[in-house]
Scaffold this motif. Structure first.
Motif, PDB file in Angstrom:
ATOM      1  N   ASN A  23      35.905 -17.152 -30.014  1.00 43.86           N
ATOM      2  CA  ASN A  23      35.258 -17.017 -28.983  1.00 43.86           C
ATOM      3  C   ASN A  23      33.753 -16.732 -29.205  1.00 43.86           C
ATOM      4  O   ASN A  23      33.636 -15.565 -29.876  1.00 43.86           O
ATOM      5  N   ILE A  24      32.850 -17.465 -28.707  1.00 41.75           N
ATOM      6  CA  ILE A  24      31.257 -17.082 -29.031  1.00 41.75           C
ATOM      7  C   ILE A  24      30.568 -16.871 -27.636  1.00 41.75           C
ATOM      8  O   ILE A  24      30.827 -17.932 -26.788  1.00 41.75           O
ATOM      9  N   MET A  25      29.945 -15.982 -27.342  1.00 44.92           N
ATOM     10  CA  MET A  25      28.962 -15.614 -26.623  1.00 44.92           C
ATOM     11  C   MET A  25      27.650 -16.034 -26.782  1.00 44.92           C
ATOM     12  O   MET A  25      27.148 -15.441 -27.565  1.00 44.92           O
ATOM     13  N   ALA A  26      27.007 -16.844 -26.229  1.00 50.71           N
ATOM     14  CA  ALA A  26      25.498 -17.081 -26.318  1.00 50.71           C
ATOM     15  C   ALA A  26      25.017 -17.476 -25.031  1.00 50.71           C
ATOM     16  O   ALA A  26      25.236 -17.676 -24.128  1.00 50.71           O
ATOM     17  N   ALA A  27      23.596 -17.238 -25.202  1.00 52.32           N
ATOM     18  CA  ALA A  27      22.669 -17.294 -24.042  1.00 52.32           C
ATOM     19  C   ALA A  27      21.418 -18.067 -24.631  1.00 52.32           C
ATOM     20  O   ALA A  27      20.839 -18.007 -25.635  1.00 52.32           O
ATOM     21  N   CYS A  28      20.914 -18.904 -23.595  1.00 56.45           N
ATOM     22  CA  CYS A  28      19.628 -19.542 -24.058  1.00 56.45           C
ATOM     23  C   CYS A  28      18.415 -19.539 -22.913  1.00 56.45           C
ATOM     24  O   CYS A  28      18.958 -19.186 -21.766  1.00 56.45           O
ATOM     25  N   ASP A  29      17.242 -19.859 -23.321  1.00 52.40           N
ATOM     26  CA  ASP A  29      16.232 -19.867 -22.189  1.00 52.40           C
ATOM     27  C   ASP A  29      15.915 -21.053 -21.794  1.00 52.40           C
ATOM     28  O   ASP A  29      16.917 -21.923 -22.020  1.00 52.40           O
ATOM     29  N   PHE A  34      18.303 -20.597 -28.121  1.00 57.24           N
ATOM     30  CA  PHE A  34      19.369 -19.429 -28.181  1.00 57.24           C
ATOM     31  C   PHE A  34      18.453 -18.128 -28.188  1.00 57.24           C
ATOM     32  O   PHE A  34      17.246 -18.127 -28.924  1.00 57.24           O
ATOM     33  N   THR A  35      18.791 -17.267 -27.503  1.00 55.02           N
ATOM     34  CA  THR A  35      18.159 -16.024 -27.333  1.00 55.02           C
ATOM     35  C   THR A  35      19.205 -14.803 -27.599  1.00 55.02           C
ATOM     36  O   THR A  35      18.826 -13.546 -27.977  1.00 55.02           O
ATOM     37  N   PHE A  36      20.370 -15.251 -27.820  1.00 55.94           N
ATOM     38  CA  PHE A  36      21.596 -14.127 -27.934  1.00 55.94           C
ATOM     39  C   PHE A  36      22.713 -14.917 -28.325  1.00 55.94           C
ATOM     40  O   PHE A  36      23.299 -15.942 -27.865  1.00 55.94           O
ATOM     41  N   ASN A  52      31.433  -8.005 -20.261  1.00 52.61           N
ATOM     42  CA  ASN A  52      31.284  -6.330 -20.136  1.00 52.61           C
ATOM     43  C   ASN A  52      30.968  -5.652 -21.400  1.00 52.61           C
ATOM     44  O   ASN A  52      30.320  -4.734 -21.429  1.00 52.61           O
ATOM     45  N   GLU A  53      31.600  -5.996 -22.613  1.00 52.09           N
ATOM     46  CA  GLU A  53      31.419  -5.265 -23.753  1.00 52.09           C
ATOM     47  C   GLU A  53      30.023  -5.548 -24.107  1.00 52.09           C
ATOM     48  O   GLU A  53      29.108  -4.529 -24.766  1.00 52.09           O
ATOM     49  N   ALA A  54      29.262  -6.775 -24.039  1.00 51.90           N
ATOM     50  CA  ALA A  54      27.841  -7.091 -24.212  1.00 51.90           C
ATOM     51  C   ALA A  54      26.999  -6.108 -23.352  1.00 51.90           C
ATOM     52  O   ALA A  54      25.920  -5.597 -24.067  1.00 51.90           O
ATOM     53  N   LEU A  55      27.478  -5.896 -22.201  1.00 53.46           N
ATOM     54  CA  LEU A  55      26.370  -4.930 -21.271  1.00 53.46           C
ATOM     55  C   LEU A  55      26.673  -3.361 -21.736  1.00 53.46           C
ATOM     56  O   LEU A  55      25.750  -2.754 -21.466  1.00 53.46           O
ATOM     57  N   ARG A  56      28.056  -3.083 -22.153  1.00 48.93           N
ATOM     58  CA  ARG A  56      28.131  -1.747 -22.284  1.00 48.93           C
ATOM     59  C   ARG A  56      27.583  -1.376 -23.657  1.00 48.93           C
ATOM     60  O   ARG A  56      27.380   0.019 -23.824  1.00 48.93           O
ATOM     61  N   ARG A  57      27.452  -2.016 -24.775  1.00 46.06           N
ATOM     62  CA  ARG A  57      27.025  -1.628 -26.107  1.00 46.06           C
ATOM     63  C   ARG A  57      25.422  -2.122 -26.184  1.00 46.06           C
ATOM     64  O   ARG A  57      25.161  -3.345 -26.488  1.00 46.06           O
ATOM     65  N   PRO A  58      24.553  -1.215 -26.230  1.00 47.24           N
ATOM     66  CA  PRO A  58      23.381  -1.416 -26.189  1.00 47.24           C
ATOM     67  C   PRO A  58      22.868  -2.082 -27.788  1.00 47.24           C
ATOM     68  O   PRO A  58      21.966  -2.801 -28.047  1.00 47.24           O
ATOM     69  N   VAL A  60      24.283  -4.260 -29.520  1.00 47.23           N
ATOM     70  CA  VAL A  60      24.433  -5.852 -29.524  1.00 47.23           C
ATOM     71  C   VAL A  60      23.203  -6.370 -28.953  1.00 47.23           C
ATOM     72  O   VAL A  60      22.854  -7.308 -29.240  1.00 47.23           O
ATOM     73  N   LYS A  61      22.246  -5.668 -28.201  1.00 45.57           N
ATOM     74  CA  LYS A  61      20.913  -6.107 -27.827  1.00 45.57           C
ATOM     75  C   LYS A  61      20.998  -7.400 -26.655  1.00 45.57           C
ATOM     76  O   LYS A  61      20.312  -8.345 -26.830  1.00 45.57           O
TER      77      LYS A  61
END
Length: 113
Positions: A23-29, A34-36, A52-58, A60-61
């Protein structure tokens, strides 16, 4: 996406297709760049857990929006401050082909909130 994992870890990575995937979490503008990207999660991990893990763990940026901004997110993620997922109500049409099945423009027009 296919994954290569040790044999003793494979059960939690076996997806619907019968082979190991991740499973891959990705973000784009808005330019579709891709930005993350955060890869390596077992396929059995739900999107909400990864989010939630991405929000909790700084470390991973993962990008956190400023107070007056919202990021549009996939329906698999929860609505929370700064992140807006699609409304999951009944009789909601989000895709253009759903509108084309009706006959007149008045019937095709979005209704409700």
């Amino acid at each position: 996406m296919r994954a290569s994992v040790r044999e003793h870890e494979q059960p939690k990575y076996i997806g619907r297709k019968g082979y190991a995937t991740q499973n891959i979490m990705a973000a784009c503008d808005f330019n579709m760049c891709f930005t993350f990207i955060w890869a390596g999660w077992e396929v059995t991990a739900h999107d909400t857990i990864i989010f939630n893990e991405a929000l909790r763990r700084p470390e991973v940026k993962f990008s956190i929006p400023t107070r007056e901004k919202y990021y549009v997110i996939d329906a698999g993620y929860p609505n929370t401050r700064g992140y807006l997922a699609p409304y999951k109500g009944t009789d909601i049409r989000y895709h253009l082909p759903d509108f084309c099945h009706r006959r007149t423009a008045a019937i095709r027009a979005p209704r409700g909130y």
